[in-house]
Design a protein around this motif. Structure first.
Motif, PDB file in Angstrom:
ATOM      1  N   ILE A   1     -29.968  17.139  60.276  1.00  0.00           N
ATOM      2  CA  ILE A   1     -31.394  16.196  60.479  1.00  0.00           C
ATOM      3  C   ILE A   1     -32.401  16.783  59.475  1.00  0.00           C
ATOM      4  CG2 ILE A   1     -33.063  15.483  62.125  1.00  0.00           C
ATOM      5  CD1 ILE A   1     -31.205  16.007  64.249  1.00  0.00           C
ATOM      6  N   ILE A   2     -32.414  17.760  59.275  1.00  0.00           N
ATOM      7  CA  ILE A   2     -33.462  18.590  58.426  1.00  0.00           C
ATOM      8  C   ILE A   2     -33.202  17.997  57.137  1.00  0.00           C
ATOM      9  CG2 ILE A   2     -34.307  20.457  57.164  1.00  0.00           C
ATOM     10  CD1 ILE A   2     -34.149  22.248  59.428  1.00  0.00           C
ATOM     11  N   GLU A   3     -32.027  18.098  56.485  1.00  0.00           N
ATOM     12  CA  GLU A   3     -31.837  17.605  55.230  1.00  0.00           C
ATOM     13  C   GLU A   3     -32.007  16.272  55.072  1.00  0.00           C
ATOM     14  OE1 GLU A   3     -29.455  19.628  52.738  1.00  0.00           O
ATOM     15  OE2 GLU A   3     -30.581  21.193  53.688  1.00  0.00           O
ATOM     16  N   SER A   4     -31.860  15.369  55.994  1.00  0.00           N
ATOM     17  CA  SER A   4     -31.861  14.000  55.757  1.00  0.00           C
ATOM     18  C   SER A   4     -33.370  13.655  55.746  1.00  0.00           C
ATOM     19  CB  SER A   4     -31.327  13.257  57.121  1.00  0.00           C
ATOM     20  OG  SER A   4     -30.272  13.883  57.256  1.00  0.00           O
ATOM     21  N   LEU A   5     -34.275  14.443  56.810  1.00  0.00           N
ATOM     22  CA  LEU A   5     -35.764  14.171  56.689  1.00  0.00           C
ATOM     23  C   LEU A   5     -36.569  14.426  55.494  1.00  0.00           C
ATOM     24  CD1 LEU A   5     -37.985  13.108  58.676  1.00  0.00           C
ATOM     25  CD2 LEU A   5     -38.332  15.302  59.285  1.00  0.00           C
ATOM     26  N   ARG A   6     -35.974  15.725  54.789  1.00  0.00           N
ATOM     27  CA  ARG A   6     -36.651  16.221  53.714  1.00  0.00           C
ATOM     28  C   ARG A   6     -36.041  15.506  52.529  1.00  0.00           C
ATOM     29  NH1 ARG A   6     -36.217  22.814  54.680  1.00  0.00           N
ATOM     30  NH2 ARG A   6     -37.994  22.847  56.413  1.00  0.00           N
ATOM     31  N   ALA A   7     -35.109  14.574  52.794  1.00  0.00           N
ATOM     32  CA  ALA A   7     -34.615  14.109  51.477  1.00  0.00           C
ATOM     33  C   ALA A   7     -35.531  13.791  50.242  1.00  0.00           C
ATOM     34  CB  ALA A   7     -33.758  12.773  51.742  1.00  0.00           C
TER      35      ALA A   7
ATOM     36  N   ASN B   1     -37.535   1.129  44.623  1.00  0.00           N
ATOM     37  CA  ASN B   1     -36.674   0.120  44.318  1.00  0.00           C
ATOM     38  C   ASN B   1     -35.251   0.836  45.001  1.00  0.00           C
ATOM     39  OD1 ASN B   1     -35.753  -1.699  42.957  1.00  0.00           O
ATOM     40  ND2 ASN B   1     -34.787  -0.615  41.046  1.00  0.00           N
ATOM     41  N   GLY B   2     -35.489   0.646  46.201  1.00  0.00           N
ATOM     42  CA  GLY B   2     -34.078   1.003  46.867  1.00  0.00           C
ATOM     43  C   GLY B   2     -33.843   2.200  47.473  1.00  0.00           C
ATOM     44  N   LEU B   3     -34.719   3.174  47.020  1.00  0.00           N
ATOM     45  CA  LEU B   3     -34.583   4.701  47.395  1.00  0.00           C
ATOM     46  C   LEU B   3     -35.761   5.059  47.941  1.00  0.00           C
ATOM     47  CD1 LEU B   3     -32.615   6.288  44.196  1.00  0.00           C
ATOM     48  CD2 LEU B   3     -31.810   5.688  46.567  1.00  0.00           C
ATOM     49  N   GLU B   4     -36.571   4.165  48.847  1.00  0.00           N
ATOM     50  CA  GLU B   4     -37.813   4.701  49.719  1.00  0.00           C
ATOM     51  C   GLU B   4     -37.270   5.579  50.640  1.00  0.00           C
ATOM     52  OE1 GLU B   4     -36.954   1.482  48.849  1.00  0.00           O
ATOM     53  OE2 GLU B   4     -38.708   0.892  47.581  1.00  0.00           O
ATOM     54  N   VAL B   5     -37.813   6.771  50.568  1.00  0.00           N
ATOM     55  CA  VAL B   5     -37.590   7.733  51.744  1.00  0.00           C
ATOM     56  C   VAL B   5     -39.080   8.421  51.888  1.00  0.00           C
ATOM     57  CG1 VAL B   5     -35.295   8.556  51.509  1.00  0.00           C
ATOM     58  CG2 VAL B   5     -37.016   9.681  50.348  1.00  0.00           C
ATOM     59  N   ILE B   6     -39.355   8.694  53.318  1.00  0.00           N
ATOM     60  CA  ILE B   6     -40.546   9.066  53.875  1.00  0.00           C
ATOM     61  C   ILE B   6     -41.250  10.151  52.871  1.00  0.00           C
ATOM     62  CG2 ILE B   6     -42.155   9.748  55.676  1.00  0.00           C
ATOM     63  CD1 ILE B   6     -39.888   9.001  57.544  1.00  0.00           C
ATOM     64  N   ALA B   7     -40.276  11.213  52.574  1.00  0.00           N
ATOM     65  CA  ALA B   7     -40.607  12.508  51.665  1.00  0.00           C
ATOM     66  C   ALA B   7     -41.331  11.999  50.489  1.00  0.00           C
ATOM     67  CB  ALA B   7     -39.900  13.560  51.727  1.00  0.00           C
TER      68      ALA B   7
ATOM     69  N   LEU C   1     -38.934  25.172  59.557  1.00  0.00           N
ATOM     70  CA  LEU C   1     -38.364  24.141  59.739  1.00  0.00           C
ATOM     71  C   LEU C   1     -39.007  22.778  59.349  1.00  0.00           C
ATOM     72  CD1 LEU C   1     -36.630  24.958  63.186  1.00  0.00           C
ATOM     73  CD2 LEU C   1     -35.521  24.810  60.764  1.00  0.00           C
ATOM     74  N   LEU C   2     -40.538  23.108  59.220  1.00  0.00           N
ATOM     75  CA  LEU C   2     -41.324  21.756  59.044  1.00  0.00           C
ATOM     76  C   LEU C   2     -41.212  21.411  57.614  1.00  0.00           C
ATOM     77  CD1 LEU C   2     -44.633  23.389  60.384  1.00  0.00           C
ATOM     78  CD2 LEU C   2     -42.871  22.068  61.575  1.00  0.00           C
ATOM     79  N   PRO C   3     -41.006  19.937  57.465  1.00  0.00           N
ATOM     80  CA  PRO C   3     -40.736  19.544  56.154  1.00  0.00           C
ATOM     81  C   PRO C   3     -42.233  19.961  55.027  1.00  0.00           C
ATOM     82  CG  PRO C   3     -41.458  17.864  57.624  1.00  0.00           C
ATOM     83  CD  PRO C   3     -41.468  18.989  58.279  1.00  0.00           C
ATOM     84  N   PRO C   4     -41.698  20.523  53.998  1.00  0.00           N
ATOM     85  CA  PRO C   4     -42.816  20.630  53.024  1.00  0.00           C
ATOM     86  C   PRO C   4     -43.670  19.415  52.634  1.00  0.00           C
ATOM     87  CG  PRO C   4     -40.624  21.065  51.949  1.00  0.00           C
ATOM     88  CD  PRO C   4     -40.350  20.680  53.628  1.00  0.00           C
ATOM     89  N   GLN C   5     -43.138  18.367  52.577  1.00  0.00           N
ATOM     90  CA  GLN C   5     -44.030  17.302  52.108  1.00  0.00           C
ATOM     91  C   GLN C   5     -45.050  17.088  53.129  1.00  0.00           C
ATOM     92  OE1 GLN C   5     -40.635  17.105  52.550  1.00  0.00           O
ATOM     93  NE2 GLN C   5     -39.814  16.900  50.409  1.00  0.00           N
ATOM     94  N   ALA C   6     -44.824  17.426  54.452  1.00  0.00           N
ATOM     95  CA  ALA C   6     -45.980  17.209  55.460  1.00  0.00           C
ATOM     96  C   ALA C   6     -47.120  18.198  55.248  1.00  0.00           C
ATOM     97  CB  ALA C   6     -45.232  17.505  56.896  1.00  0.00           C
TER      98      ALA C   6
END
Lengths: 293, 275
Positions: free
Chosen positions: A224-230, A242-248, B114-119
């Motif tokens: 989950i971490i890796e996915s959120l931090r992508a 262009n198709g690769l929007e991620v929150i980070a 564990l916090l996301p650095p971007q945050a």
């Protein structure tokens, strides 16, 4: 606590410093910024002028993100696909490879090395290396398939291309963690199962897998971490557009560059924090339970 | 000698196919990094020949890798040393003494990791700008250290808990204060964990991309991982050159890995088995 009563003044100072300095680091550089992100998410601020020039606007940033910020929902969706994909493909594959390699077969070391070599490369570098495969005119993939697809550029396929490259790295990581976990499983358990006439898959799923519970939890959190931090690989390909929007990448886009929208970016960051707090709690419960043992 | 059994053969065939498949991206990169651009231009990438080392020479010069390696060194070495020292200190206190807040403190460290650095990006960016740490190696060292402290503290404190309490008691009888116990007793005993963590941290901080990208604006200061972009042209890309660049960037981590393979593998799993 016998040790504590005997501490001299000097020892007390030393102990305080030893725990205090690292603590200050973490609080000042991680926790305080995290809380500030939450606070700033309720403001409108272009980043010019002092703190006095901040406009407090309540939940407006969140409202705008959900309603009039086009990349937001795609980003959430892509992050979800990301985590789903990692769970469905590389995680079971890594686990399967670990089970196979745990059998002490000849050449096990060589196989292992091949699978975890990608783990030591950065995701950014992974992005570059896979470009040699994905390039439209000169890539290996199109040459093999006889196609003309721009694997990194075409918004219909680029998320999947990036995910395959990510899985290349993730599989080895998961394999390694399970290999270590499997080594710690009591061989007597398997022996007993075999005597009882259980098949190998049956032994794995009803005896070994439940014993691996702590490992499963770690793998869950890591995935989950890796996915959120992508971020890295997406940024390398096209800065998360262009198709690769991620929150980070959206957070980064809102702060770097000419138009820095601090309040807006902070609201995105806070959303990330909220999501991550779920797995932080899961992980902490696992860690502290380990401490009680 | 066991007789040849079919399941074994199938297993080996499967693993060999998978392993070779896994290495294809790296081998393909290596193969093309050694070939001349004009040769692959006329004969296509599915060809054999045109071998040269020129791409490495060009990549080295075009991306100023000599300088970039130094930048990576200026960031990685202090950050790894600082991380390991501070986390050893924290782990020692958490493992050696028991206060009421013990678990809470460990939680503060681990959760931070564990916090996301971007945050945290926006406040960090602003604060660093105020105190003139933006675009500096020091800033990157500090932020990398703060981020890695949690993981190292968790691993080290787990490891230190296995040291029997009697050892400390006899040290105390000999009149050793806390700092002497730490330096002469604990640190030598946790050397295996420190070795594993060193290899891990070197690769992680060397590979770190996000903070380097956002906190550095001055191209001269970029570490080597973020400078690969220099080799990618806006309109056309020389893939042979890019391959050579990727190999050069990967080389230090590959070296660290092959020299310290054992520590690396145990390091990746140290934290997880204790979880």
């Amino acid at each position: 606590m016998p040790a504590r009563r005997r501490l001299t003044l000097r020892d007390r100072i030393v102990v305080t410093l030893m725990i205090g300095v690292p603590l200050i680091f973490v609080i000042l550089l991680v926790w305080l910024p995290a809380l500030s992100s939450v606070a700033l998410s309720f403001s409108r601020w272009e980043g010019f002028g002092g703190i006095g020039s901040i406009d407090w606007i309540g939940f407006e940033n969140y409202k705008n993100i959900a309603t009039i910020y086009p990349p937001f929902w795609p980003a959430i969706w892509h992050n979800l696909i990301w985590v789903g994909f990692l769970f469905l493909i590389p995680t079971p594959l890594g686990m399967f490879l670990a089970v196979l390699l745990d059998k002490e077969i000849r050449g096990s070391r060589l196989y292992q090395t091949a699978f975890y070599l990608p783990v030591i490369l950065s995701l950014a570098l992974t992005g570059f290396i896979w470009q040699l495969i994905y390039s439209r005119d000169q890539g290996l993939l199109n040459a093999l398939l006889g196609t003309q697809i721009d694997w990194y550029g075409d918004p219909n396929v680029n998320l999947w291309s990036v995910l395959v490259a990510t899985a290349w790295k993730h599989t080895g990581y998961i394999m390694l963690i399970y290999l270590a976990g499997l080594k710690a499983v009591d061989p007597g358990l398997r022996e007993a199962a075999r005597v009882d006439g259980a098949s190998e898959p049956r032994t794995f799923f009803s005896i070994v897998f439940p014993v691996l519970r702590p490992i499963n939890l770690i793998v869950l959190v890591i995935t989950i971490i890796e996915s959120l931090r992508a971020f890295d690989i997406v940024w390398i390909v096209n800065k998360g557009r262009n198709g690769l929007e991620v929150i980070a990448a959206l957070v980064a886009q809102n702060i770097i560059g000419e138009a820095s929208r601090i309040g807006f970016g902070s609201a995105l960051a806070t959303i990330m924090l909220l999501i991550s707090s779920v797995y932080v709690v899961v992980h902490l419960r696992a860690t502290t339970r380990g401490d009680d043992r | 000698m066991k007789p040849l059994r079919w399941p074994r053969v199938v297993l080996h065939v499967f693993l060999t196919v998978m392993a070779v498949g896994w290495l294809v991206p790296l081998l393909w990169g290596l193969f093309n990094s050694l070939r001349d651009y004009d040769y692959t231009g006329t004969h296509g990438y599915f060809s054999f020949g045109g071998f040269t080392f020129q791409n490495y020479v060009d990549a080295w010069q075009r991306a100023e890798f000599g300088e970039k390696f130094l930048n990576s060194l200026y960031i990685t070495v202090p950050a790894v040393v600082l991380t390991l020292f501070l986390s050893s200190c924290a782990a020692f206190v958490l493992a050696r003494f028991s206060f009421k807040l013990n678990l809470t403190l460990l939680g503060v460290f681990v959760a931070a990791n564990l916090l996301p650095p971007q945050a945290l990006l926006i406040p960090i960016y602003r604060a660093f700008r105020e105190v003139d740490l933006l675009n500096s190696y020091t800033g990157l060292v500090l932020i990398n250290t703060a981020f890695q402290l949690g993981f190292c503290t968790l691993v080290l404190s787990n490891y230190m808990k296995t040291i029997p309490h009697e050892l400390y008691e006899s040290a105390e009888v000999d009149g050793a204060g806390v700092s002497r116990q730490f330096f002469t007793l604990t640190l030598p005993l946790v050397r295996p964990a420190l070795a594993a963590l060193t290899t891990l941290q070197v690769t992680w901080i060397y590979n770190e991309f996000f903070w380097a990208t956002v906190l550095l604006s001055d191209g001269d200061k970029f570490p080597i991982t973020s400078s690969l972009n220099n080799l990618r042209g806006e309109f056309f890309t020389d893939y042979n050159l890019l391959s050579a660049g990727s190999i050069i960037v990967a080389l230090p981590t590959l070296l660290v890995f092959f020299i310290l393979q054992r520590q690396f593998v145990s390091g990746l799993t140290l934290g997880s088995t204790k979880g």
